[in-house]
Design an enzyme around this catalytic site. Sequence first.
Site, PDB file in Angstrom:
ATOM      1  N   SER A  89      33.993   8.390   4.600  1.00  0.00           N
ATOM      2  CA  SER A  89      32.783   8.758   5.330  1.00  0.00           C
ATOM      3  C   SER A  89      32.227  10.116   4.897  1.00  0.00           C
ATOM      4  CB  SER A  89      33.083   8.717   6.835  1.00  0.00           C
ATOM      5  OG  SER A  89      31.894   8.660   7.590  1.00  0.00           O
ATOM      6  N   ASP A 101      31.506   1.829   6.456  1.00  0.00           N
ATOM      7  CA  ASP A 101      32.317   3.016   6.723  1.00  0.00           C
ATOM      8  C   ASP A 101      33.759   2.647   7.067  1.00  0.00           C
ATOM      9  OD1 ASP A 101      33.339   5.433   7.789  1.00  0.00           O
ATOM     10  OD2 ASP A 101      31.333   6.059   8.367  1.00  0.00           O
TER      11      ASP A 101
END
Length: 595
Positions: free
Chosen positions: A100, A450
């Site tokens: 991320s 993600d």
Amino acid sequence: MAIPQQVACSAKSHPGPSDESSDIRIHFGISDEEKAAVRNRGKQVLQALKKLGLNVMKIPVVSVLVSGGGLRAAIACQGVLSELSRVGILDMVTYVAGVSGSTWCMASLFTQLDGWTDLEKAEKELKRRLQEDSWDLSVALDGLCDAAERDDYSLTDFWSYSVVYYLTKELLDTCPSHMRHQSVMGSVPYPIFATIDKDLKSGEREKTLSEHGPGLQMLDDHLPASWFEFTPDWAGYSTLGFSTPGAYVSTTHCGSKFKGGKLIQEKPERDFSYLRALCGSALADMKTILKTIKDFFWKFIHDSSTQLKMLLTDPEGVTLKNTMDQLFNLVYVFLTNGDCLPIMKNLHRIMAATGSKHFSEATALINKITELRGQPSQDQQRQFIQELLEKSLNEDLLEQSSAPSFLKFLWKTINCLFSWTWGTTNNFLYEYGDTEYKLLTKKKNMYLMDAGMAINSAYPLILPPVRNTEIILSFDFSEGDPSETIKATEKYCKACDIPFPPVDGAKLDQEAKAPSDLYIFEGENAPVVMHFPLFNKVNCGSKEVIKQRHNTYATFRLTKYSDAEVCQLLEDSKANVRNNKDYIFMKIGDLAQAP
């Protein structure tokens, strides 16, 4: 632990700097290119260890993990790497794996000529960019209009040019495969960028999101095939131990179209701007994500940029813009469980006022919906809206428009929002026969997102026996419980029979609101894990200051950080390295001198 011999499924060579294979690889362990990079990196590590005066018996594999957390994680990651470099620890690191927001920092460093070799300079550039540069809406809109020409456009493209660009003040047109020239020499740690395959989730794996609406779809932490990695050489589903091989394609060809193991249509490699959005799409908070997308969509559709000025010179263009605006509102209200009927009536009025034959089917459908007696069910509303979207814009309208690319961008974004489509990527395993991942071979597209939705740190990609890591330096920038990644990883490893040191969950829970700056976990035949929570009782001093820091650096804060805030965040992250460098050196030294 020895790495098993690779089982290759093609006669062609692996891709190198001047040899970019279009083959698929099914193999255990790591690729030949990565092995070479790790060997060369080992020479650098050996020199660093000898500088400490150690009697080196072996070169330990040290991996740095940097977690997710939006811009907070990107800045903290820069601070950690800068301090690791300053004290001489980074020279002993073989891998850096990011999730991320930390990948925003990692990618940025690879686009700077001396980003990894002069981290102090890179840090200054980060501070300058965050204070002096700005998000340029017209540049973002140009990028989105170009992206909308692709058949794999998704909300990840929108996220790339809106949130990630807005927060980082940076667009990166360099591609991941361009990292090869640095990594193969071993002059920098070997980078791993982590994502997750959305479809490989617990329970209803083969159901699509459109069948049951968007929502918080937590992925199965125990499902090994869900982890998808990008390295300078290969991209694909990581090896799990000695039982399940990995499935990979050249990073250069990740996104190209394959069928039955053959490359049938080559597509340009996606750049780092897109990869950063792919890794950092932060899909855990549905309500916040929807509001963020809505706000940026409003900026794009109501700003008087060049494309919009062109569109507004045409009366029909004004109508089309207003139509797109209302369609977006309709989808947004539906997804947030609001009343769609007033928007449908307003949409009917706008369409009917044009007298255009292009809207006749759409207006007829709205009449049908509004004349229904009783409240349609959620499923009926979804079906009606899907049909309305299909009838509201067609190729004839696009061809007649003075700004077709702009309308295509709006149209595709609305449709992707309605179906909650992220990370659309051509599936290189489509109809590929020689793999254990039978579920993957059935779908033309994979949907990557993600990895923080599973574990907010890339433990599954560096744990033994995949990459034989012996020491893990885990820097956790999470917003919530700073021990959650550790507890989730222990659970993952137990389910997958992977060595991991025992974790005292009760102690971690007790200290969650005021953690220490370092936790060390050790166990037989398991890697040494050194875990560093970003905000802790050492660098913050008290629970109150820790709470204040979390509030100041919230993941979805979209306002500018002041220079003082950036400096404070850098200092907090550096302190965790500086205050514990002796422990790190000691653990690395112990392993290096072990027979």
